[in-house]
Design an enzyme around this catalytic site. Sequence first.
Site, PDB file in Angstrom:
ATOM      1  N   PRO A   1       0.779  -1.231   0.000  1.00 22.48           N
ATOM      2  CA  PRO A   1       0.000   0.000   0.000  1.00 22.48           C
ATOM      3  C   PRO A   1       0.820   1.296   0.000  1.00 22.48           C
ATOM      4  O   PRO A   1       0.239   2.361  -0.086  1.00 22.48           O
ATOM      5  CB  PRO A   1      -0.807  -0.114   1.293  1.00 22.48           C
ATOM      6  CG  PRO A   1       0.041  -0.939   2.205  1.00 22.48           C
ATOM      7  CD  PRO A   1       0.757  -1.919   1.317  1.00 22.48           C
ATOM      8  N   GLY A   2       2.134   1.216   0.149  1.00 19.70           N
ATOM      9  CA  GLY A   2       2.907   2.451  -0.060  1.00 19.70           C
ATOM     10  C   GLY A   2       3.773   2.913   1.098  1.00 19.70           C
ATOM     11  O   GLY A   2       4.335   4.008   1.043  1.00 19.70           O
ATOM     12  N   ALA A   3       3.926   2.085   2.137  1.00 24.41           N
ATOM     13  CA  ALA A   3       4.690   2.536   3.308  1.00 24.41           C
ATOM     14  C   ALA A   3       6.177   2.736   2.969  1.00 24.41           C
ATOM     15  O   ALA A   3       6.798   3.707   3.421  1.00 24.41           O
ATOM     16  CB  ALA A   3       4.534   1.541   4.446  1.00 24.41           C
ATOM     17  N   TRP A   4       6.751   1.832   2.182  1.00 30.88           N
ATOM     18  CA  TRP A   4       8.170   1.994   1.828  1.00 30.88           C
ATOM     19  C   TRP A   4       8.363   3.258   0.991  1.00 30.88           C
ATOM     20  O   TRP A   4       9.346   3.988   1.156  1.00 30.88           O
ATOM     21  CB  TRP A   4       8.688   0.764   1.057  1.00 30.88           C
ATOM     22  CG  TRP A   4       9.090  -0.374   1.959  1.00 30.88           C
ATOM     23  CD1 TRP A   4       8.581  -0.665   3.188  1.00 30.88           C
ATOM     24  CD2 TRP A   4      10.092  -1.362   1.690  1.00 30.88           C
ATOM     25  NE1 TRP A   4       9.200  -1.784   3.699  1.00 30.88           N
ATOM     26  CE2 TRP A   4      10.119  -2.230   2.803  1.00 30.88           C
ATOM     27  CE3 TRP A   4      10.940  -1.613   0.621  1.00 30.88           C
ATOM     28  CZ2 TRP A   4      10.990  -3.322   2.882  1.00 30.88           C
ATOM     29  CZ3 TRP A   4      11.815  -2.702   0.689  1.00 30.88           C
ATOM     30  CH2 TRP A   4      11.840  -3.540   1.815  1.00 30.88           C
TER      31      TRP A   4
ATOM     32  N   ASP B   1       3.323  -1.926  -8.794  1.00 29.35           N
ATOM     33  CA  ASP B   1       2.643  -3.034  -8.128  1.00 29.35           C
ATOM     34  C   ASP B   1       1.642  -3.654  -9.081  1.00 29.35           C
ATOM     35  O   ASP B   1       1.067  -2.983  -9.926  1.00 29.35           O
ATOM     36  CB  ASP B   1       1.922  -2.575  -6.853  1.00 29.35           C
ATOM     37  CG  ASP B   1       1.765  -3.723  -5.858  1.00 29.35           C
ATOM     38  OD1 ASP B   1       2.471  -3.723  -4.824  1.00 29.35           O
ATOM     39  OD2 ASP B   1       0.967  -4.656  -6.139  1.00 29.35           O
TER      40      ASP B   1
ATOM     41  N   ASP C   1      26.626  -0.312 -29.281  1.00 29.64           N
ATOM     42  CA  ASP C   1      27.825   0.141 -29.985  1.00 29.64           C
ATOM     43  C   ASP C   1      27.561   1.286 -30.946  1.00 29.64           C
ATOM     44  O   ASP C   1      28.395   2.150 -31.131  1.00 29.64           O
ATOM     45  CB  ASP C   1      28.416  -1.025 -30.796  1.00 29.64           C
ATOM     46  CG  ASP C   1      28.523  -2.239 -29.915  1.00 29.64           C
ATOM     47  OD1 ASP C   1      28.864  -2.059 -28.742  1.00 29.64           O
ATOM     48  OD2 ASP C   1      28.243  -3.347 -30.393  1.00 29.64           O
TER      49      ASP C   1
ATOM     50  N   ASP D   1       9.962  -5.107  -1.855  1.00 32.71           N
ATOM     51  CA  ASP D   1       9.333  -5.820  -0.739  1.00 32.71           C
ATOM     52  C   ASP D   1       8.299  -6.783  -1.312  1.00 32.71           C
ATOM     53  O   ASP D   1       7.327  -7.114  -0.667  1.00 32.71           O
ATOM     54  CB  ASP D   1       8.650  -4.764   0.156  1.00 32.71           C
ATOM     55  CG  ASP D   1       8.242  -5.295   1.517  1.00 32.71           C
ATOM     56  OD1 ASP D   1       8.820  -6.304   1.960  1.00 32.71           O
ATOM     57  OD2 ASP D   1       7.343  -4.707   2.134  1.00 32.71           O
TER      58      ASP D   1
ATOM     59  N   LYS E   1      13.440  -8.045   0.025  1.00 33.91           N
ATOM     60  CA  LYS E   1      12.988  -9.016   1.037  1.00 33.91           C
ATOM     61  C   LYS E   1      13.054 -10.426   0.467  1.00 33.91           C
ATOM     62  O   LYS E   1      12.717 -10.648  -0.690  1.00 33.91           O
ATOM     63  CB  LYS E   1      11.543  -8.702   1.417  1.00 33.91           C
ATOM     64  CG  LYS E   1      10.931  -9.771   2.337  1.00 33.91           C
ATOM     65  CD  LYS E   1       9.623  -9.352   2.913  1.00 33.91           C
ATOM     66  CE  LYS E   1       8.522  -9.366   1.877  1.00 33.91           C
ATOM     67  NZ  LYS E   1       7.261  -8.870   2.433  1.00 33.91           N
TER      68      LYS E   1
HETATM   69  C1  SAM Z   1       4.323  -6.894   1.352  1.00 30.61           C
HETATM   70  S1  SAM Z   1       3.548  -5.994   0.049  1.00 30.61           S
HETATM   71  C2  SAM Z   1       4.547  -4.570  -0.079  1.00 30.61           C
HETATM   72  C3  SAM Z   1       4.342  -3.608   1.058  1.00 30.61           C
HETATM   73  C4  SAM Z   1       5.000  -2.280   0.750  1.00 30.61           C
HETATM   74  N1  SAM Z   1       6.451  -2.400   0.682  1.00 30.61           N
HETATM   75  C5  SAM Z   1       4.677  -1.235   1.798  1.00 30.61           C
HETATM   76  O1  SAM Z   1       5.581  -0.879   2.542  1.00 30.61           O
HETATM   77  O2  SAM Z   1       3.567  -0.765   1.832  1.00 30.61           O
HETATM   78  C6  SAM Z   1       4.078  -6.907  -1.355  1.00 30.61           C
HETATM   79  C7  SAM Z   1       3.518  -6.375  -2.675  1.00 30.61           C
HETATM   80  O3  SAM Z   1       4.175  -7.048  -3.751  1.00 30.61           O
HETATM   81  C8  SAM Z   1       3.285  -7.008  -4.846  1.00 30.61           C
HETATM   82  N2  SAM Z   1       3.685  -7.949  -5.894  1.00 30.61           N
HETATM   83  C9  SAM Z   1       3.754  -9.297  -5.822  1.00 30.61           C
HETATM   84  N3  SAM Z   1       4.136  -9.822  -7.010  1.00 30.61           N
HETATM   85  C10 SAM Z   1       4.351  -8.764  -7.853  1.00 30.61           C
HETATM   86  C11 SAM Z   1       4.764  -8.673  -9.233  1.00 30.61           C
HETATM   87  N4  SAM Z   1       5.041  -9.756  -9.955  1.00 30.61           N
HETATM   88  N5  SAM Z   1       4.868  -7.440  -9.789  1.00 30.61           N
HETATM   89  C12 SAM Z   1       4.580  -6.331  -9.063  1.00 30.61           C
HETATM   90  N6  SAM Z   1       4.178  -6.362  -7.759  1.00 30.61           N
HETATM   91  C13 SAM Z   1       4.061  -7.568  -7.159  1.00 30.61           C
HETATM   92  C14 SAM Z   1       1.947  -7.369  -4.188  1.00 30.61           C
HETATM   93  O4  SAM Z   1       0.863  -6.988  -4.990  1.00 30.61           O
HETATM   94  C15 SAM Z   1       2.026  -6.630  -2.878  1.00 30.61           C
HETATM   95  O5  SAM Z   1       1.318  -5.407  -2.929  1.00 30.61           O
END
Ligand code: SAM
Length: 319
Positions: free
Chosen positions: A83-86, A104, A178, A203, A264
Amino acid sequence: MLLVHNRIKSNKFSSLGRIYIRYNSNSRNRWLSRQQGDPYTKEAKVQNLRSRAAFKLMQIDDKYRIFNKNTPNQRILDLGYAPGAWSQVARQRCSPSSMILGVDILPCEPPHGVNSIQANILAKRTHDLIRLFFSKHFQLNRHDELHKDHGYFQNMLEEELTHVKDTELYREIFTSDDSYDTSRTNSTLKEREKFPVDIVISDMYEPWPQTTGFWNNITNQAYFRMANTSGVSIRDHYQSIDLCDAALITAIDLLRPLGSFACKLYTGEEENLFKKRMEAVFNDVYKFKPEASRNESKETYYIGLRKKRNIDKLDVFSN
Ligand SMILES: C[S@@+](CC[C@H](N)C(=O)[O-])C[C@H]1O[C@@H](n2cnc3c(N)ncnc32)[C@H](O)[C@@H]1O
């Protein structure tokens, strides 16, 4: 992941036939009570961060100094950003002139000051869109400020790609090695265009639990296409390795020499192979488990600093 036949569970969706449900009620309750007692979850709310995952990236950055507020115009790519925290952390810790792009597979409104595209990182077209987004030559919407605040420009980016893809300049900058005409621009600029990203963070894996909005039965079934953690560690590990490799390939293709990377990984038997691949791409490789990562979780983080030059993908993946 729990496979249920929907008709057994509820008549509501019976016409849709089979669906996958991520949680049964016990595991969902366990998840909820863990979240409720968790200090990082509480603090995320206080700081208006979109999830507790923010603290993991903060702790990674505190230790390895990935972001730098004093370096202007940095370009940051956040894979699996929803959802966007990172992205929020990157926004806070980079200079205001930096550009952040979140990618995403799920639809999500990006945080303020972050752009986004909904795309699968496993697709080559996604790499083209990312490169075009950061390109100076083909910079979009120079005249309007829309892209500064909102991510809703994906259609413009897609359209732009269709238009420029067949032009000579696009081929010269992005695809040829090239035959590049250096009179048009110098080689440093060329390198910057070919490898436009300064920092890649990934992530990618489990999606955040969805409480509002669309649900599993939406027409394009985005929820199915990503890898949900199943609790079966061997399955989680292999899916994680695939996504880490996808992030690493993105870094090989788009990250500038000396650029930084963090991703991760769910640990398991192929971890050492992944570490070797990281070592082929970066001068310094570290493994780190931030305090905010729960002890019982198999997740860990790999950090790659100072990307090497002239990396041959085949060499990296043939080890
Ligand atoms: C753990 S969440 C990320 C949380 C995010 N880092 C944050 O801090 O809010 C993992 C995300 O990876 C995305 N994801 C998984 N496979 C993906 C892919 N092949 N391409 C793009 N995003 C992907 C998922 O939809 C999910 O939203």
